[in-house]
Design a protein around this motif. Sequence first.
Motif, PDB file in Angstrom:
ATOM      1  N   ASN A   1     -45.741 -83.075  45.944  1.00 19.93           N
ATOM      2  CA  ASN A   1     -45.695 -83.456  47.360  1.00 19.93           C
ATOM      3  C   ASN A   1     -45.409 -82.208  48.185  1.00 19.93           C
ATOM      4  O   ASN A   1     -44.344 -82.039  48.782  1.00 19.93           O
ATOM      5  CB  ASN A   1     -44.622 -84.518  47.578  1.00 19.93           C
ATOM      6  N   HIS A   2     -46.372 -81.323  48.205  1.00 20.91           N
ATOM      7  CA  HIS A   2     -46.251 -80.051  48.912  1.00 20.91           C
ATOM      8  C   HIS A   2     -47.561 -79.790  49.650  1.00 20.91           C
ATOM      9  O   HIS A   2     -48.636 -79.885  49.067  1.00 20.91           O
ATOM     10  CB  HIS A   2     -45.957 -78.914  47.935  1.00 20.91           C
ATOM     11  N   THR A   3     -47.455 -79.476  50.934  1.00 18.72           N
ATOM     12  CA  THR A   3     -48.637 -79.291  51.770  1.00 18.72           C
ATOM     13  C   THR A   3     -48.822 -77.820  52.091  1.00 18.72           C
ATOM     14  O   THR A   3     -47.897 -77.168  52.588  1.00 18.72           O
ATOM     15  CB  THR A   3     -48.506 -80.079  53.082  1.00 18.72           C
ATOM     16  N   CYS A   4     -49.997 -77.290  51.784  1.00 23.43           N
ATOM     17  CA  CYS A   4     -50.343 -75.903  52.095  1.00 23.43           C
ATOM     18  C   CYS A   4     -51.228 -75.886  53.332  1.00 23.43           C
ATOM     19  O   CYS A   4     -52.274 -76.540  53.361  1.00 23.43           O
ATOM     20  CB  CYS A   4     -51.071 -75.242  50.917  1.00 23.43           C
ATOM     21  N   LEU A   5     -50.809 -75.141  54.333  1.00 23.14           N
ATOM     22  CA  LEU A   5     -51.525 -75.069  55.593  1.00 23.14           C
ATOM     23  C   LEU A   5     -51.929 -73.626  55.880  1.00 23.14           C
ATOM     24  O   LEU A   5     -51.498 -72.699  55.196  1.00 23.14           O
ATOM     25  CB  LEU A   5     -50.654 -75.602  56.737  1.00 23.14           C
ATOM     26  N   VAL A   6     -52.748 -73.463  56.896  1.00 25.12           N
ATOM     27  CA  VAL A   6     -53.179 -72.139  57.347  1.00 25.12           C
ATOM     28  C   VAL A   6     -52.685 -71.953  58.768  1.00 25.12           C
ATOM     29  O   VAL A   6     -52.893 -72.819  59.618  1.00 25.12           O
ATOM     30  CB  VAL A   6     -54.712 -71.992  57.287  1.00 25.12           C
ATOM     31  N   GLY A   7     -52.011 -70.826  59.022  1.00 23.64           N
ATOM     32  CA  GLY A   7     -51.455 -70.559  60.339  1.00 23.64           C
ATOM     33  C   GLY A   7     -52.523 -70.456  61.410  1.00 23.64           C
ATOM     34  O   GLY A   7     -53.695 -70.180  61.146  1.00 23.64           O
ATOM     35  N   ALA A   8     -52.105 -70.648  62.662  1.00 17.63           N
ATOM     36  CA  ALA A   8     -53.054 -70.636  63.775  1.00 17.63           C
ATOM     37  C   ALA A   8     -53.691 -69.272  63.966  1.00 17.63           C
ATOM     38  O   ALA A   8     -54.843 -69.168  64.379  1.00 17.63           O
ATOM     39  CB  ALA A   8     -52.337 -71.058  65.061  1.00 17.63           C
ATOM     40  N   PHE A   9     -52.967 -68.209  63.650  1.00 13.15           N
ATOM     41  CA  PHE A   9     -53.503 -66.856  63.848  1.00 13.15           C
ATOM     42  C   PHE A   9     -54.641 -66.572  62.879  1.00 13.15           C
ATOM     43  O   PHE A   9     -55.707 -66.105  63.273  1.00 13.15           O
ATOM     44  CB  PHE A   9     -52.376 -65.837  63.670  1.00 13.15           C
ATOM     45  N   HIS A  10     -54.428 -66.864  61.597  1.00 16.27           N
ATOM     46  CA  HIS A  10     -55.457 -66.609  60.590  1.00 16.27           C
ATOM     47  C   HIS A  10     -56.450 -67.767  60.470  1.00 16.27           C
ATOM     48  O   HIS A  10     -57.572 -67.571  59.997  1.00 16.27           O
ATOM     49  CB  HIS A  10     -54.808 -66.393  59.214  1.00 16.27           C
ATOM     50  N   GLY A  11     -56.036 -68.955  60.877  1.00 22.89           N
ATOM     51  CA  GLY A  11     -56.871 -70.127  60.634  1.00 22.89           C
ATOM     52  C   GLY A  11     -58.213 -70.088  61.320  1.00 22.89           C
ATOM     53  O   GLY A  11     -59.201 -70.616  60.797  1.00 22.89           O
ATOM     54  N   HIS A  12     -58.297 -69.459  62.484  1.00 26.08           N
ATOM     55  CA  HIS A  12     -59.549 -69.460  63.231  1.00 26.08           C
ATOM     56  C   HIS A  12     -60.594 -68.548  62.602  1.00 26.08           C
ATOM     57  O   HIS A  12     -61.740 -68.538  63.052  1.00 26.08           O
ATOM     58  CB  HIS A  12     -59.297 -69.058  64.681  1.00 26.08           C
ATOM     59  N   ALA A  13     -60.215 -67.771  61.602  1.00 24.58           N
ATOM     60  CA  ALA A  13     -61.198 -66.980  60.861  1.00 24.58           C
ATOM     61  C   ALA A  13     -61.709 -67.734  59.632  1.00 24.58           C
ATOM     62  O   ALA A  13     -62.592 -67.235  58.940  1.00 24.58           O
ATOM     63  CB  ALA A  13     -60.602 -65.639  60.438  1.00 24.58           C
ATOM     64  N   HIS A  14     -61.141 -68.909  59.356  1.00 24.48           N
ATOM     65  CA  HIS A  14     -61.610 -69.734  58.250  1.00 24.48           C
ATOM     66  C   HIS A  14     -62.793 -70.579  58.709  1.00 24.48           C
ATOM     67  O   HIS A  14     -63.051 -70.740  59.901  1.00 24.48           O
ATOM     68  CB  HIS A  14     -60.486 -70.640  57.740  1.00 24.48           C
TER      69      HIS A  14
END
Length: 603
Positions: free
Chosen positions: A215-228
Motif C-alpha cells: 500500500n505505497h503510492t509512487c507519484l511524479v512531482g509537478a516539476f518533472h511530471g510535465h516532461a513525462h
Amino acid sequence: MCQGVAPCSPIHPTAAVTFRALELLCIVWLHSPHFSIQAFVKTLCDLQGVIFQCYLSHQFSIAFDLYLQIHAQVDSIVSQVLQRDSEDWHLKHACAACTYKLTDEPKLKFKLLYAMDGNNSLKHDSDSNPCAGCWRNMDDVKTKKAWGVYDETGIFMVVCHHGTCLLMADMVQSGECAKYPLVVVLKLMAAFSDGLGSGYDIGCQFQSTLATNLNHTCLVGAFHGHAHHCLCQLSHLTLYVEGLGLEDLETCERTFSKSNALASTVRYATTFHQQQAINAYFEHNDNFEIYTNLTKFLFDNYKQALMIIHDSKTILPDLKHDLSIDDDTIFHRWLEEEKKYLEGLSCEPLEETLQMEYWQRLGKLENPWLFINQQHLTWLPPSPHTRVSSCSSPPIVMRKEGIFMVTWWNKTLRQHAQENYDKDLLLVQELECKLDISLHWILEDKEWQNAGHLVANREYRHALDNLESLVVAWLFELTKMNRAGTGYKLWKHIAKALQTRSAAIKMLQWEQVVEYAFLADFDLLWDMCEDISQFITYMCNEERFLHTCEEKISNIHPALAHQVSQHCMLHLQFNCFHLKCLHDIATFPEFSSILYPGKSCKG
C-alpha cells in the motif's frame, strides 16, 4: 579546555583556539557553506595584525573538528537522558507536522508524503517504460560511467513535504540505482507502516518495481511530471491525484538548490570531513531553517488555498455555465475518457499501419527500379592503359577484343540495385497479401493518396509531440537557467532550445499553463488543519516534557541539566514566532478549526 579554548594538538599543544571563535565560524559556515576555514583564519589575522601562514588554517581545522566532536557527544548524552537514542526515534519524530500523531485525528489518504531524489553535486573525488529515454537515472549505461571516477557519486535524500530530512544515503561508486529508493521504501514502511505517498522523478517506473500488494503510492512531482508522457501524467502526476491538495512533491529540488553550496567545500575533502560537513549542514537546516519556518509554510499554504477556493467559486461556475456542465462528476469522466483515448493511441490500428508501411515500401521500390532502367552501356574511346578497379574506386573501363563493355563498377551497382529491388518487391507482395490488394497502387489511386495523408499526419504528430514535450520541459526549467550552484548543467541546452523554439515559448504564458490547475484541487484545507493541530500539540507537549526532564536531573547532575536546558532553549526559542503565525491563520474568516492542543497517541 576548562579555560574555554580548544587545543590544536592532543599532546603538548602550543596553540589553541577559543570556543567563541569556533562557535562563530560554525554559525557563519552553516549559514554560508562557501565561507571556508582559510577565509575565516585570514580574517582573524587581519584583525589581529598577524601575517597569515598556511599552517594556521590546519591548526584551526583540527580545533574545529574537536569542537564539532564535543558537540556531537554532548547531543548524544542529552538524547540518552531524554530517552531519544533508539535507532528510529529521529525518523519517527523528524517533523512535528507529519509524524506527530493525535488520537482523534481523521484518517487521511496518505499517512505521510515525502519526496526522494539523488543529487550528484555532493560527489566526492576519488525499459519498457515510455519515459525511459527522458531521464538519465533510468539509463543504466549512463549511470555506470561514474564508476571509478568518484568514490562517492552523491547523496540520495528523502525529505517530507515540509522539507525536513528523513533519510540520507551515500551513493558509493554507483549512480542513482534502484537499490537506494528500494531501501528507502523498506525503511519508511518499517517505521510508519503503509499508506505512504512518495514523489520521485521516475516514480512511474519505480511503481512497477515495487510489489503490487504494498500500500505505497509512487507519484511524479509537478516539476518533472510535465516532461513525462501524457498517459503517464494521468496516473502519476500530482495534479491529478486526490489527497495532495497544493503539494507538488518537489521538495528535494528546493533542498538541493540550497545544499549545492556545499559542493565546493566537500568535493576534494577527506571522506570524514565530507560526511561531517553534510551531516552538520542538514542538521542545522532542519533545526534552524525548516522548523523555524514551518508555521510560516502552513500560513502561506493556507492563504494560497483560500485564494484558490475563492477564485474557484467565482470562475468555475462561469466556466461550467459556458460549457453547459451541471454535474461535477464530469471532470472525473473527462480524465477517464482521456486515459482511454491515450491508451488507444499507444498503438496504431493494424490496417492503417499496414497501409502506411505498404505506401512507404512502394516508394522505396521505385528508387532501385529507376536506377536499373537508367543504367546503360558506357562506351569510351580506346586506351592503351586499362585495369579493373575496386568497388570504392572510380569506374575504369576494361578492354576486350576491341569492344568496350560496361565497367565493373556499373555492373556492381546494377547488381546491388537489382538485389534491393527483389527484396523490396518480396515485402510489397507480402503486404499485398495481408491487405488483399491485387494490383500495385499508383499515384492516381485514391488508396495511395489516403495512405500518403496518413503517413504525413503521423510524422507531423510525432514532430508536434516532440516539440510540445521539449517546450514544456524548457518552460519548467526556465527558473533554473543561469542560476549558480544548482548542480544542473541544463542551461546550455535551454539556451539552445530557446534559440530554435523561441517563438513557441513566447506564445506560452505561465498563466495559461496553470489556468485550469484549480480543477484538480480537492480538500485543500483538510490536510492543513491536521498539520496545524498536530503542530500545536507537539509544541505544548515538547515544552512540558523538556522542562520536566530538566527539573528531574537538576539536583542529580547540574552540568547535564544545563545541557538539557540549552537543548530546551534551542528548540523552544521559535515558539513565539510559531504562535504568531498560527494566530494569523486563525484570523481568516474561513478558518473553521480551533487553536487548541489535542491528545498525542503516545500520551
